[in-house]
Motif scaffolding. Structure first.
Motif, PDB file in Angstrom:
ATOM      1  N   ALA A  24      52.719  -5.740   9.596  1.00  0.00           N
ATOM      2  CA  ALA A  24      53.454  -5.877   8.336  1.00  0.00           C
ATOM      3  C   ALA A  24      54.969  -5.882   8.518  1.00  0.00           C
ATOM      4  O   ALA A  24      55.687  -6.588   7.817  1.00  0.00           O
ATOM      5  CB  ALA A  24      53.049  -4.766   7.371  1.00  0.00           C
ATOM      6  N   VAL A  25      55.474  -5.137   9.467  1.00  0.00           N
ATOM      7  CA  VAL A  25      56.915  -5.044   9.696  1.00  0.00           C
ATOM      8  C   VAL A  25      57.478  -6.377  10.206  1.00  0.00           C
ATOM      9  O   VAL A  25      58.651  -6.673  10.012  1.00  0.00           O
ATOM     10  CB  VAL A  25      57.223  -3.893  10.687  1.00  0.00           C
ATOM     11  CG1 VAL A  25      58.673  -3.875  11.100  1.00  0.00           C
ATOM     12  CG2 VAL A  25      56.835  -2.565  10.058  1.00  0.00           C
ATOM     13  N   PHE A  26      56.649  -7.201  10.824  1.00  0.00           N
ATOM     14  CA  PHE A  26      57.109  -8.484  11.359  1.00  0.00           C
ATOM     15  C   PHE A  26      57.764  -9.320  10.267  1.00  0.00           C
ATOM     16  O   PHE A  26      58.841  -9.891  10.483  1.00  0.00           O
ATOM     17  CB  PHE A  26      55.942  -9.260  11.987  1.00  0.00           C
ATOM     18  CG  PHE A  26      56.363 -10.572  12.575  1.00  0.00           C
ATOM     19  CD1 PHE A  26      56.746 -10.643  13.903  1.00  0.00           C
ATOM     20  CD2 PHE A  26      56.384 -11.727  11.819  1.00  0.00           C
ATOM     21  CE1 PHE A  26      57.148 -11.845  14.460  1.00  0.00           C
ATOM     22  CE2 PHE A  26      56.788 -12.933  12.357  1.00  0.00           C
ATOM     23  CZ  PHE A  26      57.167 -12.992  13.686  1.00  0.00           C
ATOM     24  N   GLY A  27      57.150  -9.407   9.109  1.00  0.00           N
ATOM     25  CA  GLY A  27      57.702 -10.195   8.005  1.00  0.00           C
ATOM     26  C   GLY A  27      59.050  -9.670   7.548  1.00  0.00           C
ATOM     27  O   GLY A  27      59.981 -10.444   7.293  1.00  0.00           O
ATOM     28  N   GLN A  28      59.173  -8.351   7.453  1.00  0.00           N
ATOM     29  CA  GLN A  28      60.450  -7.754   7.056  1.00  0.00           C
ATOM     30  C   GLN A  28      61.531  -8.062   8.086  1.00  0.00           C
ATOM     31  O   GLN A  28      62.642  -8.446   7.744  1.00  0.00           O
ATOM     32  CB  GLN A  28      60.308  -6.232   6.921  1.00  0.00           C
ATOM     33  CG  GLN A  28      59.384  -5.791   5.826  1.00  0.00           C
ATOM     34  CD  GLN A  28      59.094  -4.295   5.895  1.00  0.00           C
ATOM     35  OE1 GLN A  28      59.424  -3.622   6.869  1.00  0.00           O
ATOM     36  NE2 GLN A  28      58.453  -3.778   4.854  1.00  0.00           N
ATOM     37  N   ASP A  34      57.207   0.790  16.371  1.00  0.00           N
ATOM     38  CA  ASP A  34      57.361  -0.442  15.584  1.00  0.00           C
ATOM     39  C   ASP A  34      57.529  -1.643  16.510  1.00  0.00           C
ATOM     40  O   ASP A  34      56.886  -2.678  16.337  1.00  0.00           O
ATOM     41  CB  ASP A  34      58.586  -0.374  14.663  1.00  0.00           C
ATOM     42  CG  ASP A  34      58.412   0.563  13.492  1.00  0.00           C
ATOM     43  OD1 ASP A  34      57.267   0.744  13.020  1.00  0.00           O
ATOM     44  OD2 ASP A  34      59.442   1.103  13.031  1.00  0.00           O
ATOM     45  N   LEU A  35      58.402  -1.528  17.488  1.00  0.00           N
ATOM     46  CA  LEU A  35      58.683  -2.638  18.396  1.00  0.00           C
ATOM     47  C   LEU A  35      57.475  -2.982  19.265  1.00  0.00           C
ATOM     48  O   LEU A  35      57.179  -4.153  19.495  1.00  0.00           O
ATOM     49  CB  LEU A  35      59.905  -2.313  19.257  1.00  0.00           C
ATOM     50  CG  LEU A  35      61.195  -2.057  18.469  1.00  0.00           C
ATOM     51  CD1 LEU A  35      62.325  -1.679  19.413  1.00  0.00           C
ATOM     52  CD2 LEU A  35      61.571  -3.260  17.619  1.00  0.00           C
ATOM     53  N   ILE A  36      56.752  -1.962  19.708  1.00  0.00           N
ATOM     54  CA  ILE A  36      55.545  -2.210  20.503  1.00  0.00           C
ATOM     55  C   ILE A  36      54.497  -2.920  19.658  1.00  0.00           C
ATOM     56  O   ILE A  36      53.881  -3.889  20.107  1.00  0.00           O
ATOM     57  CB  ILE A  36      54.996  -0.888  21.087  1.00  0.00           C
ATOM     58  CG1 ILE A  36      55.949  -0.365  22.165  1.00  0.00           C
ATOM     59  CG2 ILE A  36      53.581  -1.076  21.646  1.00  0.00           C
ATOM     60  CD1 ILE A  36      55.647   1.055  22.613  1.00  0.00           C
ATOM     61  N   ARG A  37      54.319  -2.461  18.432  1.00  0.00           N
ATOM     62  CA  ARG A  37      53.314  -3.091  17.565  1.00  0.00           C
ATOM     63  C   ARG A  37      53.698  -4.523  17.204  1.00  0.00           C
ATOM     64  O   ARG A  37      52.836  -5.389  17.120  1.00  0.00           O
ATOM     65  CB  ARG A  37      53.087  -2.249  16.315  1.00  0.00           C
ATOM     66  CG  ARG A  37      52.319  -0.972  16.667  1.00  0.00           C
ATOM     67  CD  ARG A  37      51.874  -0.202  15.480  1.00  0.00           C
ATOM     68  NE  ARG A  37      50.915  -0.971  14.690  1.00  0.00           N
ATOM     69  CZ  ARG A  37      50.502  -0.589  13.485  1.00  0.00           C
ATOM     70  NH1 ARG A  37      50.960   0.525  12.957  1.00  0.00           N
ATOM     71  NH2 ARG A  37      49.641  -1.316  12.815  1.00  0.00           N
ATOM     72  N   ILE A  38      54.989  -4.785  17.004  1.00  0.00           N
ATOM     73  CA  ILE A  38      55.428  -6.162  16.755  1.00  0.00           C
ATOM     74  C   ILE A  38      55.097  -7.020  17.971  1.00  0.00           C
ATOM     75  O   ILE A  38      54.598  -8.143  17.848  1.00  0.00           O
ATOM     76  CB  ILE A  38      56.930  -6.220  16.424  1.00  0.00           C
ATOM     77  CG1 ILE A  38      57.176  -5.668  15.023  1.00  0.00           C
ATOM     78  CG2 ILE A  38      57.457  -7.652  16.528  1.00  0.00           C
ATOM     79  CD1 ILE A  38      58.640  -5.473  14.685  1.00  0.00           C
ATOM     80  N   HIS A  39      55.349  -6.489  19.160  1.00  0.00           N
ATOM     81  CA  HIS A  39      55.048  -7.229  20.385  1.00  0.00           C
ATOM     82  C   HIS A  39      53.543  -7.495  20.513  1.00  0.00           C
ATOM     83  O   HIS A  39      53.131  -8.605  20.852  1.00  0.00           O
ATOM     84  CB  HIS A  39      55.562  -6.456  21.596  1.00  0.00           C
ATOM     85  CG  HIS A  39      55.198  -7.093  22.897  1.00  0.00           C
ATOM     86  ND1 HIS A  39      55.794  -8.248  23.350  1.00  0.00           N
ATOM     87  CD2 HIS A  39      54.289  -6.741  23.846  1.00  0.00           C
ATOM     88  CE1 HIS A  39      55.270  -8.577  24.510  1.00  0.00           C
ATOM     89  NE2 HIS A  39      54.358  -7.670  24.832  1.00  0.00           N
ATOM     90  N   LEU A  40      52.723  -6.488  20.254  1.00  0.00           N
ATOM     91  CA  LEU A  40      51.284  -6.615  20.429  1.00  0.00           C
ATOM     92  C   LEU A  40      50.597  -7.380  19.302  1.00  0.00           C
ATOM     93  O   LEU A  40      49.701  -8.182  19.544  1.00  0.00           O
ATOM     94  CB  LEU A  40      50.642  -5.222  20.559  1.00  0.00           C
ATOM     95  CG  LEU A  40      51.026  -4.417  21.795  1.00  0.00           C
ATOM     96  CD1 LEU A  40      50.424  -3.024  21.713  1.00  0.00           C
ATOM     97  CD2 LEU A  40      50.596  -5.134  23.063  1.00  0.00           C
ATOM     98  N   GLU A  41      51.020  -7.132  18.065  1.00  0.00           N
ATOM     99  CA  GLU A  41      50.329  -7.700  16.913  1.00  0.00           C
ATOM    100  C   GLU A  41      51.020  -8.927  16.331  1.00  0.00           C
ATOM    101  O   GLU A  41      50.419  -9.661  15.560  1.00  0.00           O
ATOM    102  CB  GLU A  41      50.175  -6.634  15.827  1.00  0.00           C
ATOM    103  CG  GLU A  41      49.351  -5.439  16.275  1.00  0.00           C
ATOM    104  CD  GLU A  41      49.275  -4.361  15.220  1.00  0.00           C
ATOM    105  OE1 GLU A  41      49.245  -4.689  14.015  1.00  0.00           O
ATOM    106  OE2 GLU A  41      49.259  -3.172  15.597  1.00  0.00           O
ATOM    107  N   GLY A  42      52.287  -9.119  16.682  1.00  0.00           N
ATOM    108  CA  GLY A  42      53.019 -10.286  16.185  1.00  0.00           C
ATOM    109  C   GLY A  42      53.041 -10.348  14.678  1.00  0.00           C
ATOM    110  O   GLY A  42      53.279  -9.354  13.994  1.00  0.00           O
ATOM    111  N   ARG A  43      52.747 -11.519  14.153  1.00  0.00           N
ATOM    112  CA  ARG A  43      52.788 -11.742  12.701  1.00  0.00           C
ATOM    113  C   ARG A  43      51.784 -10.881  11.934  1.00  0.00           C
ATOM    114  O   ARG A  43      51.910 -10.716  10.731  1.00  0.00           O
ATOM    115  CB  ARG A  43      52.537 -13.210  12.381  1.00  0.00           C
ATOM    116  CG  ARG A  43      53.617 -14.122  12.901  1.00  0.00           C
ATOM    117  CD  ARG A  43      53.291 -15.584  12.589  1.00  0.00           C
ATOM    118  NE  ARG A  43      54.230 -16.468  13.202  1.00  0.00           N
ATOM    119  CZ  ARG A  43      55.377 -16.847  12.667  1.00  0.00           C
ATOM    120  NH1 ARG A  43      55.718 -16.399  11.478  1.00  0.00           N
ATOM    121  NH2 ARG A  43      56.181 -17.660  13.293  1.00  0.00           N
TER     122      ARG A  43
END
Length: 87
Positions: A25-29, A13-22
């Motif tokens: 989907a988890v970024f908004g949550q 989750d944290l890697i994908r937030i870093h790579l994909e940003g906004r």
């Protein structure tokens, strides 16, 4: 699992937030949780006690450690400043 605690985020989750940003989907949550937590700390008399006040400007504007863009702590003495004041 996102609402139960910070220890339940997977490394993926944290890697994908870093790579994909906004775009992830988890970024908004996560952004909503951070916003709610920040609002709570600023409004709660007990939590507001964790605020620091900048000795340079003495504005009375609190500085919180989670305000990463506005917070600067001296590495030597630990005093806390507004980042813009410290420059």
């Amino acid at each position: 699992h996102m609402l139960r605690g910070h220890d339940l985020y997977t490394m993926q989750d944290l890697i994908r937030i870093h790579l994909e940003g906004r775009g992830y989907a988890v970024f908004g949550q996560l952004a909503r949780l951070v916003s709610m937590g920040s609002e709570h700390v600023r409004a709660c008399p007990s939590c507001r006690g964790s605020a620091h006040f900048c000795p340079i400007c003495a504005s009375g504007q609190p500085v919180f450690f989670f305000d990463v863009n506005a917070y600067h702590a001296c590495g030597s003495c630990g005093a806390v400043y507004h980042r813009t004041c410290f420059r």
